[in-house]
Design an enzyme around this catalytic site. Structure first.
Site, PDB file in Angstrom:
ATOM      1  N   CYS A 148       1.838   1.290   2.508  1.00 11.00           N
ATOM      2  CA  CYS A 148       0.835   2.276   2.129  1.00 11.00           C
ATOM      3  C   CYS A 148      -0.009   2.564   3.350  1.00 11.00           C
ATOM      4  CB  CYS A 148       0.021   1.819   0.925  1.00 11.00           C
ATOM      5  SG  CYS A 148      -0.825   0.251   1.130  1.00 11.00           S
TER       6      CYS A 148
ATOM      7  N   ARG B 127      -2.136  -1.322  -1.643  1.00  7.03           N
ATOM      8  CA  ARG B 127      -1.465  -0.613  -2.734  1.00  7.03           C
ATOM      9  C   ARG B 127       0.014  -0.957  -2.758  1.00  7.03           C
ATOM     10  NH1 ARG B 127      -3.248   5.351  -1.268  1.00  7.03           N
ATOM     11  NH2 ARG B 127      -3.624   4.379   0.748  1.00  7.03           N
TER      12      ARG B 127
END
Lengths: 302, 144
Positions: free
Chosen positions: A253, A258
């Site tokens: 990410c 994430r």
């Protein structure tokens, strides 16, 4: 002694149901011997405003990261962090946090680098626990100091470095490997260097790694911050994206938090064998000299 | 360059204690962030979002017409974002009511003297520098 698994039928569908617990299971098991509840949030002060009774705090930014190198702490420091919180090598850890468990998944991933065997996520995280009106407290627990062994971190299995990703590019273009970009579509195309509402994290170029499929992390989450059902997840990652559990997958990410969430989904919920999180992510790749990038919404290839 | 008195006092208070107490002070400040006045309730779209913050944070700046053009600051941030609320509260406590020029004169890196890098992490601190930059932009626009 590991605690019993949560036998909730939704969890039973997943490849590794032992990696998740429901809020009901946690409420029933709070205070059990051998259980440690760990809160890991994006907001460094949220724990202090109220947490699950008995939960200890581990801050990803200030504690799991080495303050000098861009790396995680070493075995000695990790042993200290765990020991101070009353966690032994055979403690069952349940991690939860804010923002759909991003930072909780991140902490779980770091705990996995140290091979802590029994570490689970609270499905739905802090928000679900609070929304159900379950007990929260500002009382700080005072765990007894215990011994946690000094374990050398194993980065080889679930972590990818930039050079690993460079080597992976060829596999992706020949269809033998896969790469998943879990950022927002605007970050993927290069229109934005950060996700909406989040801080700029200093990349000089916008775009994505060649060949990476765009599957924003949030697609794996339901409205109440729990994970979607196995069937729904299979529809996204396997049917739509064509990934298969035997694929060699790298997820990234912007700074790796994430993509920990997606790493958890692919590894523990869908049972993929080889998934690595590239924690250097776009803040490294987008600034690196002589690595290829692709701008626009097409995957491209290296 | 000197800081407005209230902001200077905050910086002194933060720098006088260790990292753990700095976090505690930030938590207390987050609780003291004033509620948004009624007049902003139905015009949230007139506020500016501080995108650099880790949580949805909205900012409004009003600059009085007369005298030294005192500046007033208004923030909206959710309770589950205490760090961001704490940063906003530093701005309100330190700068609300100050003359426009004094706000514009605040060094952009004043927050490094709060000593929060160690307690909060440098990444999270970007929110506070972004708030100051956006406040200054609005003050410049209002006084141009």
């Amino acid at each position: 002694m590991a605690l019993p698994n949560d036998t909730d039928p939704k969890l039973a569908e997943y490849a590794h149901p032992e990696r998740l617990v429901t809020t009901a299971w946690l409420a029933d098991n709070l205070g059990s011997d051998g259980l440690a509840v760990v809160e890991s949030d994006e907001d460094v002060l949220l724990y202090e405003t109220g947490h699950i009774p008995g939960a200890v705090k581990v801050d990803w930014h200030t504690e799991l990261n080495d303050p000098v190198t861009r790396d995680y702490v070493d075995g000695a420091r990790f042993a200290q962090i765990m020991g101070e919180r009353g966690i032994t090598r055979d403690t069952t850890i349940v991690v939860y946090g804010d923002k759909n468990n991003w930072w909780a998944a991140y902490a779980l991933w770091v705990f996995s680098l140290f091979g802590h065997e029994d570490v689970r996520l609270l499905d739905g995280g802090r928000a679900k626990w609070a929304d159900e009106g379950r007990e929260m407290t500002t009382d700080a627990p005072k765990p007894e100091q215990v011994d946690y062994p000094v374990i050398e971190r194993d980065d080889s299995r679930i972590r990818a470095f930039k050079d690993d990703v460079v080597a992976h590019l060829g596999l992706v273009s020949s269809g033998k490997g896969a790469m998943v970009d879990v950022r927002s579509p605007q970050e993927y195309s290069g229109e934005k260097l950060h996700m909406p509402d989040y801080p700029q994290e200093g990349a000089v170029r916008g775009g994505h790694i060649p060949g990476a499929a765009s599957v924003p992390w949030a697609r794996a989450a339901a409205e109440d911050a729990t994970f979607k059902s196995r069937a729904d997840l299979e529809a996204i990652y396997q049917t739509e994206q064509g990934l298969t559990p035997s694929d060699d997958v790298v997820a990234y990410c912007r700074i790796g938090e994430r993509s920990s969430h997606t790493w958890f989904v692919l590894t523990h919920l869908l049972g993929f064998d080889t998934v690595r999180n590239y924690d250097g992510s776009w803040t490294e790749w987008g600034n690196a000299v002589r690595v290829p990038i692709v701008q626009g919404s097409e995957r491209g290839s290296a | 360059m000197t800081l407005p008195p209230q902001l200077a006092e905050l910086v002194d208070d933060f720098s006088a204690v260790g990292p753990k107490d700095r976090l505690q002070m930030l938590l207390e400040l987050s609780r003291e962030l004033p509620d948004l006045p009624e007049r902003f309730a139905d015009r949230a779209d007139s506020m500016e979002q501080v995108h650099e913050c880790q949580s949805p944070l909205f900012l409004a700046v009003e600059v009085e017409e007369g005298g030294e053009r005192p500046v007033h600051l208004f923030f909206s941030a959710p309770p589950e974002a205490p760090t961001t609320r704490g940063f906003a509260s530093i701005m309100v406590t330190g700068l609300d009511g100050e003359p426009a020029q004094a706000v514009l004169d605040v060094p952009d890196d004043f927050y490094t003297d709060l000593g929060l890098g160690e307690a909060v992490s440098p990444l999270r601190l970007r929110g506070i520098s972004a708030m100051l930059a956006r406040i200054k932009n609005q003050v410049r626009a209002a006084t141009a």
